[in-house]
Design a protein around this motif. Structure first.
Motif, PDB file in Angstrom:
ATOM      1  N   GLN A  87      -5.123 -10.623 -12.685  1.00  0.00           N
ATOM      2  CA  GLN A  87      -5.959  -9.534 -12.176  1.00  0.00           C
ATOM      3  C   GLN A  87      -6.814 -10.012 -11.004  1.00  0.00           C
ATOM      4  O   GLN A  87      -6.933  -9.315  -9.996  1.00  0.00           O
ATOM      5  N   GLU A  88      -7.393 -11.197 -11.109  1.00  0.00           N
ATOM      6  CA  GLU A  88      -8.211 -11.729 -10.016  1.00  0.00           C
ATOM      7  C   GLU A  88      -7.381 -11.931  -8.756  1.00  0.00           C
ATOM      8  O   GLU A  88      -7.813 -11.588  -7.662  1.00  0.00           O
ATOM      9  N   LYS A  89      -6.184 -12.499  -8.897  1.00  0.00           N
ATOM     10  CA  LYS A  89      -5.335 -12.735  -7.730  1.00  0.00           C
ATOM     11  C   LYS A  89      -4.889 -11.415  -7.094  1.00  0.00           C
ATOM     12  O   LYS A  89      -4.833 -11.285  -5.886  1.00  0.00           O
ATOM     13  N   THR A  90      -4.577 -10.431  -7.923  1.00  0.00           N
ATOM     14  CA  THR A  90      -4.153  -9.131  -7.420  1.00  0.00           C
ATOM     15  C   THR A  90      -5.293  -8.437  -6.689  1.00  0.00           C
ATOM     16  O   THR A  90      -5.102  -7.864  -5.622  1.00  0.00           O
ATOM     17  N   GLN A  91      -6.497  -8.501  -7.238  1.00  0.00           N
ATOM     18  CA  GLN A  91      -7.644  -7.879  -6.597  1.00  0.00           C
ATOM     19  C   GLN A  91      -7.940  -8.533  -5.258  1.00  0.00           C
ATOM     20  O   GLN A  91      -8.296  -7.855  -4.301  1.00  0.00           O
ATOM     21  N   ALA A  92      -7.785  -9.852  -5.185  1.00  0.00           N
ATOM     22  CA  ALA A  92      -8.017 -10.542  -3.924  1.00  0.00           C
ATOM     23  C   ALA A  92      -7.013 -10.082  -2.864  1.00  0.00           C
ATOM     24  O   ALA A  92      -7.363  -9.900  -1.697  1.00  0.00           O
ATOM     25  N   LEU A  93      -5.773  -9.865  -3.276  1.00  0.00           N
ATOM     26  CA  LEU A  93      -4.737  -9.433  -2.336  1.00  0.00           C
ATOM     27  C   LEU A  93      -4.961  -8.003  -1.873  1.00  0.00           C
ATOM     28  O   LEU A  93      -4.775  -7.684  -0.711  1.00  0.00           O
ATOM     29  N   THR A  94      -5.374  -7.142  -2.781  1.00  0.00           N
ATOM     30  CA  THR A  94      -5.481  -5.716  -2.462  1.00  0.00           C
ATOM     31  C   THR A  94      -6.889  -5.305  -2.050  1.00  0.00           C
ATOM     32  O   THR A  94      -7.152  -4.115  -1.903  1.00  0.00           O
ATOM     33  N   ALA A  95      -7.781  -6.256  -1.838  1.00  0.00           N
ATOM     34  CA  ALA A  95      -9.147  -5.930  -1.441  1.00  0.00           C
ATOM     35  C   ALA A  95      -9.138  -5.077  -0.165  1.00  0.00           C
ATOM     36  O   ALA A  95      -8.454  -5.380   0.798  1.00  0.00           O
ATOM     37  N   GLY A  96      -9.862  -3.982  -0.208  1.00  0.00           N
ATOM     38  CA  GLY A  96      -9.968  -3.108   0.960  1.00  0.00           C
ATOM     39  C   GLY A  96      -8.911  -2.028   1.029  1.00  0.00           C
ATOM     40  O   GLY A  96      -9.006  -1.131   1.855  1.00  0.00           O
ATOM     41  N   LEU A  97      -7.897  -2.090   0.185  1.00  0.00           N
ATOM     42  CA  LEU A  97      -6.864  -1.062   0.202  1.00  0.00           C
ATOM     43  C   LEU A  97      -7.318   0.130  -0.635  1.00  0.00           C
ATOM     44  O   LEU A  97      -7.959  -0.031  -1.664  1.00  0.00           O
TER      45      LEU A  97
END
Length: 107
Positions: A87-97
């Protein structure tokens, strides 16, 4: 038309990032313990059990029920840790989307 091309480029870039994320997630490992470390379970990013450690003191027929409970508890902890890291890695990737609520990534 220019906006459409820009959106296509962004979609392509996002797709490449998601593929990279899926590879990265596959390399993650998480370990869960129970019984004060008597039982350890390690999962990879695909939730596959990759390692299991059982203290020899639990290898007694009369301890069978306890061992089973400890295995289940260690697996649950490892799975919780793994899901948190993904979840942390996914949130970092999708930040701002601007993604719809409830959408779980990676797919």
């Amino acid at each position: 038309m220019k906006d459409l091309m820009g959106m296509m480029k962004q979609a392509k870039a996002m797709q490449e990032k998601m593929q990279g994320l899926q590879e990265e997630i596959g390399n993650i490992t998480a370990t869960g313990e129970s019984g004060g470390g008597l039982v350890r379970v390690t999962l990879n990013g695909r939730s596959e059990l990759t390692a299991l450690s059982i203290d020899p003191s639990l290898a007694k027929p009369e301890e069978k029920d306890i061992l089973e409970d400890l295995l289940i508890a260690a697996h649950a902890e490892a799975k919780r840790r793994l899901e948190h890291e993904i979840q942390e890695k996914t949130q970092a990737l999708t930040a701002g989307l601007q993604l719809p609520g409830g959408l779980k990534l990676p797919f």
